[in-house]
Design a protein around this motif. Structure first.
Motif, PDB file in Angstrom:
ATOM      1  N   ASP A 132      11.396  44.047   5.454  1.00  0.00           N
ATOM      2  CA  ASP A 132      12.144  44.598   6.582  1.00  0.00           C
ATOM      3  C   ASP A 132      13.074  43.518   7.169  1.00  0.00           C
ATOM      4  O   ASP A 132      14.247  43.776   7.477  1.00  0.00           O
ATOM      5  N   LEU A 133      12.563  42.293   7.294  1.00  0.00           N
ATOM      6  CA  LEU A 133      13.368  41.199   7.865  1.00  0.00           C
ATOM      7  C   LEU A 133      14.399  40.689   6.858  1.00  0.00           C
ATOM      8  O   LEU A 133      15.487  40.244   7.246  1.00  0.00           O
ATOM      9  N   VAL A 134      14.060  40.740   5.588  1.00  0.00           N
ATOM     10  CA  VAL A 134      14.959  40.257   4.521  1.00  0.00           C
ATOM     11  C   VAL A 134      15.025  41.335   3.435  1.00  0.00           C
ATOM     12  O   VAL A 134      14.357  41.248   2.403  1.00  0.00           O
ATOM     13  N   PRO A 135      15.831  42.367   3.655  1.00  0.00           N
ATOM     14  CA  PRO A 135      15.928  43.425   2.642  1.00  0.00           C
ATOM     15  C   PRO A 135      16.520  42.880   1.328  1.00  0.00           C
ATOM     16  O   PRO A 135      17.303  41.924   1.345  1.00  0.00           O
ATOM     17  N   THR A 136      16.128  43.494   0.249  1.00  0.00           N
ATOM     18  CA  THR A 136      16.654  43.128  -1.075  1.00  0.00           C
ATOM     19  C   THR A 136      18.119  43.573  -1.200  1.00  0.00           C
ATOM     20  O   THR A 136      18.489  44.647  -0.726  1.00  0.00           O
ATOM     21  N   GLY A 137      18.945  42.704  -1.826  1.00  0.00           N
ATOM     22  CA  GLY A 137      20.278  43.116  -2.251  1.00  0.00           C
ATOM     23  C   GLY A 137      21.237  43.494  -1.146  1.00  0.00           C
ATOM     24  O   GLY A 137      21.917  44.515  -1.232  1.00  0.00           O
ATOM     25  N   GLN A 138      21.311  42.657  -0.115  1.00  0.00           N
ATOM     26  CA  GLN A 138      22.218  42.918   1.000  1.00  0.00           C
ATOM     27  C   GLN A 138      23.508  42.121   0.873  1.00  0.00           C
ATOM     28  O   GLN A 138      24.046  41.643   1.874  1.00  0.00           O
ATOM     29  N   GLY A 139      23.969  41.948  -0.361  1.00  0.00           N
ATOM     30  CA  GLY A 139      25.224  41.223  -0.557  1.00  0.00           C
ATOM     31  C   GLY A 139      25.093  39.732  -0.350  1.00  0.00           C
ATOM     32  O   GLY A 139      26.075  39.052  -0.015  1.00  0.00           O
ATOM     33  N   TYR A 140      23.909  39.188  -0.548  1.00  0.00           N
ATOM     34  CA  TYR A 140      23.706  37.739  -0.416  1.00  0.00           C
ATOM     35  C   TYR A 140      24.552  37.004  -1.472  1.00  0.00           C
ATOM     36  O   TYR A 140      24.621  37.430  -2.626  1.00  0.00           O
ATOM     37  N   GLY A 141      25.125  35.877  -1.083  1.00  0.00           N
ATOM     38  CA  GLY A 141      25.935  35.100  -2.018  1.00  0.00           C
ATOM     39  C   GLY A 141      25.138  34.621  -3.222  1.00  0.00           C
ATOM     40  O   GLY A 141      25.639  34.623  -4.351  1.00  0.00           O
ATOM     41  N   HIS A 142      23.899  34.213  -2.978  1.00  0.00           N
ATOM     42  CA  HIS A 142      23.076  33.681  -4.078  1.00  0.00           C
ATOM     43  C   HIS A 142      22.733  34.744  -5.108  1.00  0.00           C
ATOM     44  O   HIS A 142      22.431  34.404  -6.256  1.00  0.00           O
ATOM     45  N   ASP A 143      22.833  36.019  -4.736  1.00  0.00           N
ATOM     46  CA  ASP A 143      22.516  37.089  -5.699  1.00  0.00           C
ATOM     47  C   ASP A 143      23.498  37.088  -6.863  1.00  0.00           C
ATOM     48  O   ASP A 143      23.168  37.573  -7.949  1.00  0.00           O
ATOM     49  N   GLU A 144      24.700  36.547  -6.649  1.00  0.00           N
ATOM     50  CA  GLU A 144      25.662  36.466  -7.761  1.00  0.00           C
ATOM     51  C   GLU A 144      25.204  35.473  -8.822  1.00  0.00           C
ATOM     52  O   GLU A 144      25.637  35.520  -9.968  1.00  0.00           O
ATOM     53  N   ILE A 145      24.327  34.553  -8.414  1.00  0.00           N
ATOM     54  CA  ILE A 145      23.845  33.531  -9.350  1.00  0.00           C
ATOM     55  C   ILE A 145      22.516  33.942  -9.978  1.00  0.00           C
ATOM     56  O   ILE A 145      22.331  33.836 -11.189  1.00  0.00           O
ATOM     57  N   ASP A 146      21.611  34.441  -9.145  1.00  0.00           N
ATOM     58  CA  ASP A 146      20.241  34.602  -9.638  1.00  0.00           C
ATOM     59  C   ASP A 146      19.597  35.920  -9.219  1.00  0.00           C
ATOM     60  O   ASP A 146      18.484  36.209  -9.637  1.00  0.00           O
ATOM     61  N   ASP A 147      20.266  36.693  -8.385  1.00  0.00           N
ATOM     62  CA  ASP A 147      19.787  38.012  -7.959  1.00  0.00           C
ATOM     63  C   ASP A 147      18.375  37.983  -7.347  1.00  0.00           C
ATOM     64  O   ASP A 147      17.589  38.928  -7.519  1.00  0.00           O
ATOM     65  N   ASN A 148      18.049  36.891  -6.651  1.00  0.00           N
ATOM     66  CA  ASN A 148      16.730  36.812  -6.014  1.00  0.00           C
ATOM     67  C   ASN A 148      16.792  36.133  -4.640  1.00  0.00           C
ATOM     68  O   ASN A 148      15.823  35.530  -4.202  1.00  0.00           O
ATOM     69  N   ALA A 149      17.951  36.272  -3.975  1.00  0.00           N
ATOM     70  CA  ALA A 149      18.104  35.641  -2.661  1.00  0.00           C
ATOM     71  C   ALA A 149      17.034  36.129  -1.692  1.00  0.00           C
ATOM     72  O   ALA A 149      16.549  35.360  -0.850  1.00  0.00           O
ATOM     73  N   ASP A 150      16.642  37.396  -1.806  1.00  0.00           N
ATOM     74  CA  ASP A 150      15.601  37.916  -0.905  1.00  0.00           C
ATOM     75  C   ASP A 150      14.333  37.065  -0.985  1.00  0.00           C
ATOM     76  O   ASP A 150      13.723  36.727   0.036  1.00  0.00           O
TER      77      ASP A 150
END
Lengths: 136, 136, 136
Positions: free
Chosen positions: C69-87
């Motif tokens: 809830d505090l850190v939803p998956t896949g909210q356009g995090y920059g690191h997701d472009e590298i590793d898709d696990n910023a959450d």
């Protein structure tokens, strides 16, 4: 004599949610013969926590409000069916249960504005805080 | 000589909010004669914090954004009437002020992707970080 | 023999997100000759964390839900472009990577309801947890 030294502090909390400045209690738990070392402050409870911040009354209200904002009470948590205090467990999770502080010149080496703060999430209760000192 | 060893690191932060990789500073603070032990990294400030994570620039931006999302600036916090930096105090509360890391083979035993990160919440300032080492 | 003692625990996690009670593993890592001291439990991963709370199954579900809830998956995090696990990195940031617990009478001195919980944020994987003991 062993090298580590362990003391228990008792705190009577005053409301369901409250914050208590335990800096003086921790300082008094450091044996006078210890000049340098490490001090771990550990909360052996699952609905309380410990943090280090400024003991300014409006900031303490802000801390309680922020934790209530991030973890509102009674949002259909599964654990509430068992004990009706999931909010307190989850706020404890965000804060943490231990802090470790260097000891120099016989006392915890806190910054100018720092105090050691016990967070009560499901009081009022008699709480214990463990202070473990590893001397130099 | 006592068993514990204490070093202060100085970091010049660069913006109001910034994250600084202090891993090399901490490694250099571990005396060469220490093979094994514990290292506590302690931030003696109430508007800064320390965490351990990957020092990848987009992830660091994500960290700053997430903390700003959870604790927005200027939301009518009571402490803002005194110092106008309650956001920084509350972000520090969520991050924590100390990390404790095992020392093996003469250095902090971090994982492959881990760096020690100083979070600045109310800069730019000259910040101090305390490194306390308990050798084996 | 040096004073500090280091043990690695291996945990096979079972899902992308899961929580594992490692209390018994930590207890077994404390050498029998250690009566008093400090125990640091350190997670050398950037997408996992460690906390101490009650190992009650519905509360564990609440913990996972609150972090999501505090850190939803896949909210356009920059690191997701590298590793898709910023959450997972950001949830690890909120939990922390180390806890330090007093050792008394030969074991970690946990409270009645406390267990040491490994949080997996990007599994399933084989995870390592480091246990460092400073004896009295």
């Amino acid at each position: 004599m062993g090298r580590s030294m362990h003391t228990s502090i008792t705190v009577e909390t005053t409301d369901r949610v409250s914050v208590h400045d335990i800096t003086d209690n921790v300082s008094e738990a450091i044996p006078v013969e210890v000049g340098q070392g490490l001090c771990t402050v550990f909360v052996p409870h699952t609905t309380a926590g410990v943090t280090i911040n400024e003991a300014e009354s409006r900031l303490i209200d802000d801390m309680e409000s922020k934790l209530a904002d991030l973890v509102p009470t009674g949002q259909g948590y599964g654990h509430d069916e068992i004990d009706d205090n999931a909010d307190a467990h989850l706020r404890s999770m965000l804060l943490g249960q231990s802090v470790t502080i260097p000891i120099t010149t016989g006392d915890v080496n806190l910054g100018t504005w720092q105090s050691i703060l016990l967070f009560e999430g499901d009081g009022p209760r008699t709480r214990t805080v463990e202070v473990a000192v590893i001397p130099a």
